[in-house]
Design an enzyme around this catalytic site. Structure first.
Site, mmCIF file in Angstrom:
data_model
loop_
_atom_site.group_PDB
_atom_site.id
_atom_site.type_symbol
_atom_site.label_atom_id
_atom_site.label_comp_id
_atom_site.label_asym_id
_atom_site.label_seq_id
_atom_site.Cartn_x
_atom_site.Cartn_y
_atom_site.Cartn_z
ATOM 1 N N LYS A 1 5.649 5.081 -9.573
ATOM 2 C CA LYS A 1 4.324 5.011 -8.959
ATOM 3 C C LYS A 1 3.231 4.853 -10.013
ATOM 4 O O LYS A 1 2.240 4.143 -9.803
ATOM 5 C CB LYS A 1 4.080 6.251 -8.105
ATOM 6 C CG LYS A 1 5.019 6.351 -6.905
ATOM 7 C CD LYS A 1 4.893 7.681 -6.193
ATOM 8 C CE LYS A 1 5.842 7.771 -5.008
ATOM 9 N NZ LYS A 1 5.772 9.086 -4.329
ATOM 10 N N GLU B 1 0.811 -1.214 0.000
ATOM 11 C CA GLU B 1 0.000 0.000 0.000
ATOM 12 C C GLU B 1 0.846 1.266 0.000
ATOM 13 O O GLU B 1 0.517 2.251 -0.668
ATOM 14 C CB GLU B 1 -0.922 0.004 1.230
ATOM 15 C CG GLU B 1 -1.821 1.220 1.331
ATOM 16 C CD GLU B 1 -2.781 1.352 0.170
ATOM 17 O OE1 GLU B 1 -2.597 2.277 -0.649
ATOM 18 O OE2 GLU B 1 -3.702 0.532 0.080
ATOM 19 N N GLY C 1 6.772 10.690 4.784
ATOM 20 C CA GLY C 1 6.836 10.814 6.240
ATOM 21 C C GLY C 1 7.038 9.453 6.871
ATOM 22 O O GLY C 1 6.442 8.459 6.438
#
Length: 351
Positions: free
Chosen positions: A229, A154, A327
């Protein structure tokens, strides 16, 4: 239920997931019906430890943060040190491999070999490495299915924002005719700073000073990160076997302050967009490039290091998802999402 976990790689993302595990052990987070038990950690720089009865997560984190090495993890009976990543995958009693190594996105290694080896030894994998999904999706997904194990990735597109699971689960029944999105926070931050009056060079330097851009920003500013991606979205969501190198790719290197100002004067904005469009014959057209979009386009309002993606659906219409694309905590959480999903899948198959 106890789930035995082995970390392959224990940098910032791996440690963030370990922190999440620790909070669950302390009861600071709701129980999800399983107890993660870390049995092994193998890191090429920090060393490795394995104990079949489990390791103390707090002591693992203290060892690597205080000394930078797992050599500082306290000895106890039955503790094994020194196994490399392959030995750890093959020989430990882990059910779940957390693959978070530093991987070359051009080759997908060593993450591809780690995933392949885990599946061959009937062990499930969760990873945030783009390489295995962008470069070897068909082979690895078939191998995982053949061996009856789970493969979760994910976090490879939008970190902790569920850009993959949402369309598969929540938008089921729709035909997705187009996917477009801002999938690189570094370049979006830079363009936003240029809209405030900074030059390209100034925007890049600020992004680097804040940690959004690497010392070598090539992968971001030339569009390669977004291209990997885009390949993942094509393979996983649109069923199209597209190699990342076959996707047209142009970064923001040639974007100037004058171009940005001229667009704003026309109530338009530049955004580095990943785009997948289904043609009439069912094939997919894929690209990554700066595009001029109207100021009232939903993606024009996405500023700073934020990511966003729009799914054009035949039944529900356009659905937009936005959130953090990077992050440590967010990326660690993406791994946790996959592990929860694996547990729920396992529970259902046992009913």
């Amino acid at each position: 239920m106890t789930m035995k976990v082995a970390f392959i790689g224990f940098g910032g993302v791996g440690q963030a997931l370990a922190e999440i595990f620790l909070k669950q052990q302390k009861g600071e987070k709701p129980s999800f019906g399983f107890e993660p038990e870390v049995v092994a950690v193998s890191d090429i720089m920090k060393g490795s430890v394995y104990h079949p009865d489990g390791l103390n997560i707090k002591q693992l984190l203290s060892a690597v943060r205080d000394s930078g090495s797992l050599a500082a993890y306290p000895d106890k009976g039955g503790l094994i040190r020194g196994w490399d990543s392959m030995e750890t995958i093959k020989n430990t009693n882990a059910d779940m491999i957390v693959e978070v190594t530093f991987t070359d996105v051009k080759t997908g290694q060593p993450a591809i070999d780690h995933c392949r080896t885990a599946f061959e030894h009937k062990k499930s994998v969760v990873t945030t490495n783009k390489g295995p999904v962008a470069l070897a999706y068909d082979e690895l997904s078939q191998l995982a299915e053949k061996n009856g194990v789970f493969w979760g990735f994910e976090g490879t597109v939008m970190s902790g924002t569920p850009a993959l699971r949402l369309p598969v689960m929540t938008l089921a029944g729709n035909e997705i005719t187009e996917i477009k999105g801002i999938l690189n926070g570094t370049t979006n931050y830079m363009i936003t700073e240029m809209e405030k009056g900074k030059t390209y060079k100034e925007a890049l330097e600020k992004a680097q000073s804040l940690g959004y851009a690497e010392a070598d920003p090539t992968s971001d500013v030339e569009g390669y990160d977004a291209r990997y991606k885009t390949a993942i979205l094509a393979n996983y969501l649109m069923g199209e076997k597209i190699a990342s190198e076959d996707i047209y790719c142009r970064g923001i290197n040639d974007l100037t302050l004058e171009m940005v100002k001229e667009a704003l004067d026309k109530k338009q904005k530049w955004r580095l967009l990943s785009r997948l469009t289904k043609r009439e014959d069912g094939s997919i057209e894929a690209s990554v490039q700066p595009e001029l979009i109207d100021g009232n386009d939903p993606l024009a309002g996405v500023n700073g290091p934020t990511n966003a993606i729009v799914y054009e659906c035949d039944l529900s219409g356009p659905i937009m998802l936005t959130g953090a694309g990077a992050g440590l905590i967010e990326t660690g959480y993406s791994l946790f999402i996959d592990i929860i999903h694996y547990h729920r899948q396992s529970a259902l198959t046992k009913l």
